[in-house]
Design an enzyme around this catalytic site. Structure first.
Site, PDB file in Angstrom:
ATOM      1  CG  ASP A 134      -2.273   0.111   1.081  1.00 23.55           C
ATOM      2  OD1 ASP A 134      -2.660  -0.014  -0.075  1.00 23.55           O
ATOM      3  OD2 ASP A 134      -3.025   0.323   2.047  1.00 23.55           O
ATOM      4  CB  CYS A 154     -19.331  -9.543  -0.502  1.00 25.09           C
ATOM      5  SG  CYS A 154     -18.793 -10.588  -1.869  1.00 25.09           S
TER       6      CYS A 154
HETATM    7  S1  SF4 Z   1     -21.682  -7.952  -6.670  1.00 27.32           S
HETATM    8 FE1  SF4 Z   1     -19.830  -9.165  -6.392  1.00 27.32          FE
HETATM    9  S2  SF4 Z   1     -18.574  -7.945  -4.981  1.00 27.32           S
HETATM   10 FE2  SF4 Z   1     -20.656  -7.145  -4.856  1.00 27.32          FE
HETATM   11  S3  SF4 Z   1     -21.581  -8.223  -3.123  1.00 27.32           S
HETATM   12 FE3  SF4 Z   1     -22.108  -9.365  -4.981  1.00 27.32          FE
HETATM   13  S4  SF4 Z   1     -20.507 -10.933  -5.208  1.00 27.32           S
HETATM   14 FE4  SF4 Z   1     -19.759  -9.406  -3.741  1.00 27.32          FE
END
Ligand code: SF4
Ligand code: SF4
Length: 297
Positions: A122, A236
């Site tokens: 980073d 997610c």
């Molecule tokens: S779109 Fe992709 S990154 Fe976003 S919550 Fe769903 S699986 Fe996860």
């Protein structure tokens, strides 16, 4: 050998790519900068060429070794508290990872011979997610985090860029599918399109990067986050597979976990120093943390 050693050092996984121009990232970066999505993160505007090509950054660079280090905690903050991003629970990751990268480079030098390299956490213009994706460690999700099917996205990404040719990995496929959970749940609507986060609207930017006052139109929108934000990762579905890390240095200070909103509102300099000794939260200084808490009150 390198991958086996990286596991021994505690890394979750390791992927290797040929160093060179990241052509596919040019439109993405250009678009992001043209629309001022970097806000006041002016450092993002610098080193455009080096950012896209590590051979301009490290002399003789041949390979980019990407490494993931898990930070998903086993214990969490008190529910009645202002929130801190999980990556900042323990000791500052920059130091923890730098030490491991140094050891890995030393191993490579011992096993292979005269190899020069530089470690990045980073800390320099390296598109770490793009490199990790290129070397098959995961895919870049719609929330722009690197996601893996096995363990989700709660890990740090770092690189060793070395001047030796190695065996290269291939990218994996995108498994976001029709999911839009991160876009729908982002408290500030910062994910302006799939795979595009407007950095200048992100809570991490407001609470960590922004040096001025947080814009008043954000009042009531920060969802009690006082340092960073994990919403687009928490929602997610792939993060159901996150497993707790086993890095003792990432263990949270018990006070950090038990503090209530009131404790944060009344925090003194001494307590701040004690709770965040060697922590990345020190970046905001007590002043910054107080500004954020005041804004959330
Ligand atoms: S779109 Fe992709 S990154 Fe976003 S919550 Fe769903 S699986 Fe996860
Ligand atoms: S970190 Fe929070 S504010 Fe930033 S894009 Fe993700 S959900 Fe939105």
């Amino acid at each position: 050998m390198i991958k086996a050693e990286s596991k021994r050092l505690g890394f979750l996984s390791c992927g290797i790519s040929k160093a060179g121009f990241l052509e596919e990232e040019v439109p993405r970066l250009e678009n992001w900068l043209n629309k001022n999505m970097q806000g006041q993160m002016f450092y993002m505007e610098n080193h455009f060429d080096k950012r896209l090509n590590p051979t301009l950054l490290v002399e003789g660079a041949k390979s980019v070794i990407s490494l993931l280090l898990n930070y998903y905690p086993s214990e969490f903050q008190n529910q009645e508290s202002y929130k801190i991003s999980k990556y900042a629970y323990g000791q500052d990751y920059h130091f923890v990872i730098k030490e491991k990268l140094k050891e890995l480079l030393h191993f490579i030098q011992t096993e292979i011979g005269e190899v020069s390299g530089r470690a990045f956490v980073d800390s320099a213009p390296v598109l770490d997610k793009a490199w990790a994706a290129k070397s098959g460690l995961g895919w870049m999700g719609k929330n722009t985090n690197l996601i893996t099917q096995k363990v989700g996205s709660f890990y740090f990404i770092s690189e060793l860029i070395v001047d030796v040719e190695l065996e290269y990995d291939a990218p994996t496929t995108d498994h976001c599918g029709s999911c839009t959970a991160c876009i729908d749940e982002c408290p500030t609507e910062a994910i302006v399109a799939p795979y595009v986060v407007d950095g200048s609207k992100c809570i991490s930017y407001f609470t960590i990067e922004l040096k001025e006052n947080i814009p008043t139109e954000m009042k009531g929108k920060l969802d009690d986050w006082m340092f960073g934000c994990d919403v687009c990762q928490d929602v997610c579905p792939w993060n159901r597979f996150s497993k707790p890390h086993n890095e003792p240095l990432f263990q949270a200070n018990p006070e950090l976990l038990s503090f209530t909103k009131k404790d944060w509102e009344e925090i003194t300099e001494d307590v701040f120093k004690k709770v965040f000794k060697d922590s990345a939260v020190k970046r905001t200084k007590l002043e910054g943390l107080r500004r954020n808490v005041e804004f959330l009150k």
